[in-house]
Motif scaffolding. Structure first.
Motif, short mmCIF file in Angstrom:
data_model
loop_
_atom_site.label_atom_id
_atom_site.label_comp_id
_atom_site.label_asym_id
_atom_site.label_seq_id
_atom_site.Cartn_x
_atom_site.Cartn_y
_atom_site.Cartn_z
N TYR A 309 0.85 -1.21 0.00
CA TYR A 309 0.00 0.00 0.00
C TYR A 309 0.87 1.25 0.00
O TYR A 309 1.94 1.29 0.62
N GLU A 310 0.42 2.27 -0.75
CA GLU A 310 1.07 3.57 -0.73
C GLU A 310 0.01 4.65 -0.55
O GLU A 310 -1.12 4.50 -1.06
N ALA A 311 0.33 5.70 0.19
CA ALA A 311 -0.66 6.74 0.49
C ALA A 311 0.03 8.07 0.73
O ALA A 311 1.21 8.12 1.13
N ASP A 312 -0.72 9.14 0.47
CA ASP A 312 -0.32 10.50 0.81
C ASP A 312 -1.23 11.01 1.92
O ASP A 312 -2.46 10.94 1.80
N VAL A 313 -0.64 11.51 3.00
CA VAL A 313 -1.39 12.00 4.15
C VAL A 313 -1.24 13.51 4.21
O VAL A 313 -0.13 14.03 4.23
N SER A 314 -2.38 14.22 4.23
CA SER A 314 -2.37 15.68 4.24
C SER A 314 -3.27 16.19 5.36
O SER A 314 -4.31 15.59 5.66
N ALA A 315 -2.84 17.33 5.96
CA ALA A 315 -3.65 17.96 6.99
C ALA A 315 -4.60 18.97 6.35
O ALA A 315 -4.23 19.66 5.40
N VAL A 316 -5.82 19.05 6.88
CA VAL A 316 -6.81 20.01 6.43
C VAL A 316 -6.95 21.07 7.52
O VAL A 316 -7.29 20.74 8.66
#
Length: 722
Positions: A309-316
């Motif tokens: 699995y690969e993912a991008d985590v971003s704060a809102v």
């Protein structure tokens, strides 16, 4: 506030009325006391009465003048105060995009307070309606009627303005509150007050917010990647359908009710969501089944086994940088990784085959580095290129035009750019391989590799350029061959995969039939059906055997393992027999025609493989023709044996004509003719015999095959024309 102020001014004026009355009484009393002191007996004679009347007149005039001046100054003060308050009211209403108007129900007139509250403008209902949308103004009239009838005292409604003439799309939206301002003595409404607030911007902001939320939900739900949202506390609050599919979640609400935290996901356990400033990329390999056994924090999902699995985590965050939540966009690359593993295994053979070529290329590169090298100088001020056989000897001195003429036209643009950069004294190294117009001993195009570096003077400026020119022909041609071989290997692998996929389907069809009818013997059945079962098993077994034989033969063809034995053969003697063998199962309603123009035609051919070509084409024409005619003919012309097989059968349309020679390809919704490999085998055989095959066909009118095979004629005898 303004009304209260006006009322206060009016009351201050009324205070002076009793004071003036008391003053008049005192004056009259004083006059009466004086008259009494003089003579009480003559107080009512004509002279005194006239005097009293004159005094009373003067007093009255004095009082009236006093009242007039008093009222004038007070009215002036009240008017100024009223204008000031009205101006303040106008500014306040204008700042809040508000307007006020009244409606006189007796006169049926609208009065609108001007922008600065200085005056009122009267409008008839028709004139006033021009400011609003027709339907919305009708709603206003209905509301006024309801207030007049006593159904309501006050109500608010949204009204659109009339479209502007120069911009029909631009309309303002008003929030209008209509209430009762004054009543008649009988309690009926007399005057209505309307306050009108322009809420166009608020409505547009609300609409933009709605559209933004709609786009957000659309993107979130329709995204092709897993979208998961956690709130500011790290609690899972939303996930899209793609994420549910990836992790095997069947009940969205159930997983949300579990209050899953972002730290329950093994890949995110060390993450600090409050410290996220920029998108963070994560790649992980997780064995879901193993983690479930050792860690209870993992969500109860249905996915099992190892997941890549690969993912991008971003704060809102909001505009004040306050954390609103965390959104992750990811995807499972398990299939991609596993496919890559399979590709690596499949490419192992290719890597082994190319390893020798790579070693050979390395040896060539090493050899070229130590031999066939020329030094070169380029002088920007003279625009000349000097080729040196050794550091002290100039072998050739070439002008730019002469040097460019030695470069192949396709590489002259690269050579020109390199010369232009050196003319501009570019401070940097150059490396370029150029295609020349010369040929080597083997007839190959010569490629020269140039490696050039600038030489600086004492001032740090480029004085001239020094470089090496080496023959890169062998390396370049080797790389070209390597690319071609790699492309061929990849194409062969793709063809093999496609062939195996289609072959598995074609093999299962007769095999399932054999297994199915064989199982019927073990079930309850009628003994009279057993011959039918046996016949079907035999038929499908033969079909399966024929298919396997064709597959094996085609594999040998692909591997170039078929041997071709060219013998002197009387083609005229054998042609009819080969045709009739292919037409052995022909329908009785089909007429056969064979045109044999020779009594004897002795040619050097491979009779076994050419017979297979003719028989398979005749078999195919017989399968597609249930009535009509099948025809076979041949002719020898200029070293080529030209064979024609035609029929009046089903034929095929243009789309299927393009795929006629593809393997296991047949018309949509129709069963394939034969094994599905007859035409591919024929095409491959003909091409390996250095021949050609063409097909012409039209739906419902039949097909015609044209085969041309090169051969040597030994002897012939033509039939006499009748």
């Amino acid at each position: 506030m303004i009304t209260t102020t006006l009322y206060g001014n009016y009351m201050r004026i009324n205070i002076y009325h009793p004071r003036a009355s008391v003053l008049c009484i005192l004056l009259m009393g004083t006059l009466a006391a004086q008259a009494q002191a003089e003579n009480m007996g003559t107080i009512l004679d004509i002279h005194h009465i006239l005097g009293y009347l004159g005094a009373l007149f003067l007093i009255t005039v004095f009082v009236m003048m006093f009242y007039n001046r008093l009222f004038y100054f007070k009215d002036k003060d009240v008017t100024k105060e009223t204008q000031r308050l009205n101006a303040q009211l106008g500014l306040i209403m204008d700042a809040n995009r508000m307007k006020a108007w009244t409606y006189d129900m007796d006169k049926r007139l609208y009065k609108v307070l001007t922008e600065y509250g200085t005056k009122e403008i009267e409008y008839t209902p028709i004139d006033f309606s021009q400011f609003f949308d027709r339907d919305d103004f009708e709603a206003m009239r209905k509301l006024i009627t309801d207030i007049q009838d006593g159904k309501t005292d006050s109500e608010t409604l949204l009204v659109k303005s009339a479209p502007l003439k120069n911009n029909a799309e631009e309309q303002h939206i008003y929030e209008i509150n209509i209430s009762i301002l004054r009543h008649h003595k009988n309690g009926r409404p007399k005057t209505l007050l309307g306050t009108q607030c322009d809420i166009t911007e608020e409505q547009e902001k609300a609409e933009n917010t709605r559209k933004l939320m709609l786009r957000y939900h659309t993107v979130f739900e329709s995204s092709l990647v897993d979208m998961v949202f956690y709130d500011a506390n790290g609690i899972l609050t939303e996930l899209n359908d793609k994420a549910m599919e990836t992790f095997g979640v069947t009940n969205r609400q159930a997983i949300l009710d579990q209050k899953v935290r972002i730290w329950d996901v093994p890949s995110y356990r060390e993450i600090d969501i409050h410290a996220i400033d920029a998108p963070m990329h994560f790649s992980s390999i997780t064995d879901i089944s193993k983690v479930k056994e050792t860690d209870e924090r993992i969500p109860q999902i249905l996915t099992k086994g190892k997941i890549y699995y690969e993912a991008d985590v971003s704060a809102v965050r909001d505009k004040n940088q306050k954390l609103l939540g965390v959104i992750t966009a990811g995807r499972s690359i398990t299939d991609m990784v596993e496919s890559n593993h399979h590709q690596k295994e499949a490419a192992a053979l290719l890597e082994k085959q190319t390893k020798a070529i790579q070693n050979y290329i390395e040896d060539i590169n090493y050899s070229l580095k130590i031999s066939h090298v020329r030094l070169m100088h380029y002088h920007p001020e003279k625009h000349e290129l000097d080729i040196l056989s050794d550091p002290n000897h100039i072998e050739y001195s070439l002008s730019q035009i002469r040097a460019m003429s030695m470069i192949d036209p396709e590489d002259r643009a690269k050579a020109y750019r390199m010369l232009l950069q050196m003319d501009k004294r570019h401070k940097g190294d150059f490396s370029e391989t150029l295609h020349t117009i010369f040929k080597d001993k083997e007839g190959r195009d010569i490629y020269l590799n140039f490696r050039i570096m600038p030489i600086y003077n004492q001032d740090g400026e480029v004085s001239y350029y020094l470089g090496m020119c080496r023959d890169d022909t062998e390396v370049t041609h080797t790389e070209i061959r390597l690319k071609k071989e790699t492309a061929k290997a990849q194409e062969a692998e793709q063809v093999k995969s496609t062939f195996l996929l289609n072959m598995s389907y074609e093999l299962r069809t007769p095999l399932n039939a054999v297994i199915g009818f064989a199982e019927l013997f073990g079930t309850e059945h009628n003994e009279e059906d057993e011959p039918i079962f046996a016949e079907e098993i035999k038929k499908n077994t033969n079909a399966l055997l024929k298919l396997i034989n064709d597959i094996l033969f085609l594999s040998r063809l692909d591997a170039k393992m078929i041997e071709y034995n060219y013998l002197e053969t009387d083609f005229a003697l054998l042609f009819e027999g080969w045709c009739y063998m292919g037409w052995s199962n022909l329908s009785p309603c089909v007429k056969t025609v064979i045109e044999n123009p020779y009594n004897k035609l002795l040619v050097k051919i491979d009779p076994q493989n050419l017979a297979m070509v003719i028989q398979k084409l005749c078999i195919y024409s017989g399968l597609t023709t249930t009535e009509g005619t099948v025809r076979a003919k041949y002719e020898y012309r200029r070293g080529e044996l030209m064979i024609t097989i035609e029929d009046t059968g089903e034929g095929m349309d243009a789309e299927n004509l393009e795929k006629a020679f593809d393997r296991f390809v047949h018309e949509e919704g129709k069963k394939s003719k034969g094994t599905g490999l007859d035409l591919p085998i024929v095409k491959e055989l003909v091409e390996q015999m250095n021949g050609t095959i063409e097909l012409q066909s039209e739906q419902g009118k039949g097909s015609t095959f044209f085969v041309s095979v090169p051969c040597e004629m030994i002897n012939f005898e033509k039939k006499r024309s009748s």
